[in-house]
Design an enzyme around this catalytic site. Structure first.
Site, PDB file in Angstrom:
ATOM      1  N   GLU A 166       0.806  -1.230   0.000  1.00 48.20           N
ATOM      2  CA  GLU A 166       0.000   0.000   0.000  1.00 48.20           C
ATOM      3  C   GLU A 166       0.840   1.282   0.000  1.00 48.20           C
ATOM      4  O   GLU A 166       0.782   2.100   0.934  1.00 48.20           O
ATOM      5  CB  GLU A 166      -0.972  -0.011   1.186  1.00 48.20           C
ATOM      6  CG  GLU A 166      -1.903  -1.199   1.182  1.00 48.20           C
ATOM      7  CD  GLU A 166      -2.922  -1.166   2.317  1.00 48.20           C
ATOM      8  OE1 GLU A 166      -2.879  -0.265   3.165  1.00 48.20           O
ATOM      9  OE2 GLU A 166      -3.778  -2.077   2.349  1.00 48.20           O
ATOM     10  N   GLU A 356      -5.196  -8.781   0.587  1.00 46.98           N
ATOM     11  CA  GLU A 356      -5.948  -8.455   1.808  1.00 46.98           C
ATOM     12  C   GLU A 356      -7.410  -8.210   1.471  1.00 46.98           C
ATOM     13  O   GLU A 356      -7.699  -7.511   0.496  1.00 46.98           O
ATOM     14  CB  GLU A 356      -5.424  -7.183   2.507  1.00 46.98           C
ATOM     15  CG  GLU A 356      -4.112  -7.322   3.207  1.00 46.98           C
ATOM     16  CD  GLU A 356      -3.686  -6.027   3.871  1.00 46.98           C
ATOM     17  OE1 GLU A 356      -4.569  -5.219   4.255  1.00 46.98           O
ATOM     18  OE2 GLU A 356      -2.477  -5.778   3.972  1.00 46.98           O
TER      19      GLU A 356
HETATM   20  O1  LIG Z   1      -7.004  -1.537   7.818  1.00 46.00           O
HETATM   21  C1  LIG Z   1      -6.889  -2.910   7.683  1.00 46.00           C
HETATM   22  C2  LIG Z   1      -5.579  -3.241   6.979  1.00 46.00           C
HETATM   23  N1  LIG Z   1      -5.496  -2.510   5.736  1.00 46.00           N
HETATM   24  N2  LIG Z   1      -4.341  -2.755   4.961  1.00 46.00           N
HETATM   25  C3  LIG Z   1      -3.064  -2.655   5.699  1.00 46.00           C
HETATM   26  C4  LIG Z   1      -3.121  -3.384   7.037  1.00 46.00           C
HETATM   27  O2  LIG Z   1      -1.913  -3.189   7.740  1.00 46.00           O
HETATM   28  C5  LIG Z   1      -4.341  -2.916   7.823  1.00 46.00           C
HETATM   29  O3  LIG Z   1      -4.393  -3.539   9.092  1.00 46.00           O
END
Ligand SMILES: OC[C@H]1NNC[C@@H](O)[C@@H]1O
Length: 449
Positions: A166, A356
């Site tokens: 991300e 995810e």
């Molecule tokens: O907010 C939930 C998830 N989102 N993507 C990155 C992860 O580290 C977060 O916990």
């Protein structure tokens, strides 16, 4: 939808990240990370929570892998804590850090679980932040050196690598919105950082191809992608969609897949922020280092309309009627189908993994040894169905990693938001599979439902 069966060898997994689960922040030579510094800064994290202990996975990983095996996971996505490997970000290597990840990978393989490893999931060594962090172009080389070390140590057994998790969140939530480490509120800084993150991604891909350990291996990047919908069919609202989609999605998708930033957003950034700083050869390096797969983190959609201010970036978010998670994110499985079809259509993506997808709900209480998280079970079921439809319509989706294997440190929300399919009692650190985990176990066993 009747009984559905996913393709043979579809990888059903779960995901975590180092700072969110490991704890043991001062154990075995680990260096300080920007999240240690940020979480210990009063007022930054809800309830003053930190990752000091988290789920103590660093000391309990064998128990956790055993539980993954009991659930029948085919894959497990985790991240390496850069400060465990290079406590100062570069230079002296910490052997005990390498030993931990070597043991974790061996435990996973013994359990028949395929590891997929994220090199950067936000825990930058503080020593590198002290010399400018991702705004310092040299850090892109230190990242490539760290990546090369991990390929060298784990690459004989780890055959799926993710460079960044991300980068949009790293750049904007950490450096423009100030809500994540290191906590700046500077849009020009955030835009400059996006370029260095992509540059470091390209250098890490290049290092993988040169590592001699990439036989049969795949490397990719994980992007948090949010499909954007207009509040109405007015031209103003579709202009708002254009900006939001560019800001959140195309800014990373285009360089990764097309080797160039989207013109509309690049022009806007150069005019407003005089950023990013692109040197000759940068875009070629990014363009020439192709990925083998795209990791997609999907949670929800965005619905936008033209905002009150003038200008391309005048966007107002709308929150339609519907079901929302504890994070205030609309439950919208259709968005996953639309997103997958868009990536397939517009970017001709090679293999795709959902790296995810999951949700935080209020229903997380242990009652007579059971956590009846029906909301999460239904969330996952509806999103699995959307993914299945996309596969049927031609998308090369090869696997799905539920966020998250267990409840953990949810960044600025601390431990107040639970995403796990396994419940963690933060007093005792006892793990209890939730109803969703037991259902997931059956989905994996049947490769469908
Ligand atoms: O907010 C939930 C998830 N989102 N993507 C990155 C992860 O580290 C977060 O916990």
């Amino acid at each position: 939808m009747g009984k559905i069966t996913f393709p043979k060898d579809f990888i059903w997994g779960a995901a975590t990240a180092s700072y969110q689960i490991e704890g043991a922040v001062n154990q075995d030579g680990r260096g300080e990370s920007i999240w240690d510094r940020f979480s210990h800064t009063p007022g930054k994290v809800l309830n003053g929570d930190t990752g000091d202990v988290a789920c103590d996975h660093y000391n309990r990983y064998k128990e956790d892998v055993q539980l993954m095996k009991e659930l029948g996971l085919k894959g497990y996505r985790f991240s390496v804590a850069w400060p465990r490997i290079y406590p100062q970000g570069k230079g002296q290597v910490n052997q005990k850090g390498l030993d931990f990840y070597n043991s974790l990978v061996d435990e996973l393989l013994k359990a028949g679980i395929e590891p997929i490893v994220t090199l950067y999931h936000w825990d930058l060594p503080q020593a590198l932040q002290d010399i400018g962090g991702w705004d310092n172009r040299d850090v892109t080389d230190y990242f490539a050196d760290y990546a090369f070390k991990m390929y060298d140590v784990l690459g004989d057994r780890v055959k799926k690598w993710i460079t960044h998790n991300e980068p949009w969140v790293v750049a904007f939530v950490g450096n423009a919105f100030g809500e994540h480490a290191p906590g700046y509120k500077d849009f020009a800084l955030a835009v400059r950082i996006t370029h260095h993150l992509l540059l470091s991604h390209a250098k890490a891909v290049q290092a993988y191809r040169q590592s001699g350990n990439d036989d049969g291996g795949q490397i990719g990047i994980t992007l948090n992608l949010t499909p954007v919908y207009p509040d109405s069919d007015s031209p103003e609202d579709s202009e708002a969609v254009q900006f939001q989609d560019g800001f959140q999605n195309r800014w990373f998708l285009d360089p990764v897949f097309k080797g160039a930033y989207p013109e509309d957003i690049l022009e806007f950034y150069q005019e407003k922020y005089n950023a990013p700083v692109i040197r000759p050869g940068d875009m070629e390096l990014i363009a020439d280092n192709h990925i083998d797969f795209l990791g997609i983190n999907y949670y929800t959609r965005a619905v936008v309309k033209k905002g009150r201010e003038s200008g391309f970036d005048s966007v107002e978010h709308v929150h339609p009627e519907g079901k929302y998670t504890e994070m205030g994110w609309e439950v919208y499985p259709e968005g996953l189908y639309d997103l997958l079809m868009r990536i397939h259509r517009d970017y001709n993506a090679p293999n795709i993994y959902i790296t995810e997808n999951g949700a935080a709900f209020k229903d997380d209480k242990v009652v007579d040894g059971i956590v009846d998280d029906q909301d999460r079970l239904e969330y996952l079921k509806s999103h699995f169905e959307a993914a299945y439809r996309a596969i049927q319509d031609g998308v090369n989706l090869k696997g799905y990693y539920v966020w998250s294997f267990m409840d953990n440190f949810e960044w600025a929300y601390g431990y107040s938001k639970r995403f796990g399919i396994v419940y963690v009692d933060y007093e005792t650190l006892k793990r209890t599979p939730k109803k969703s985990a037991l259902w997931y176990r059956d989905v994996i066993a049947d490769n469908g439902f």
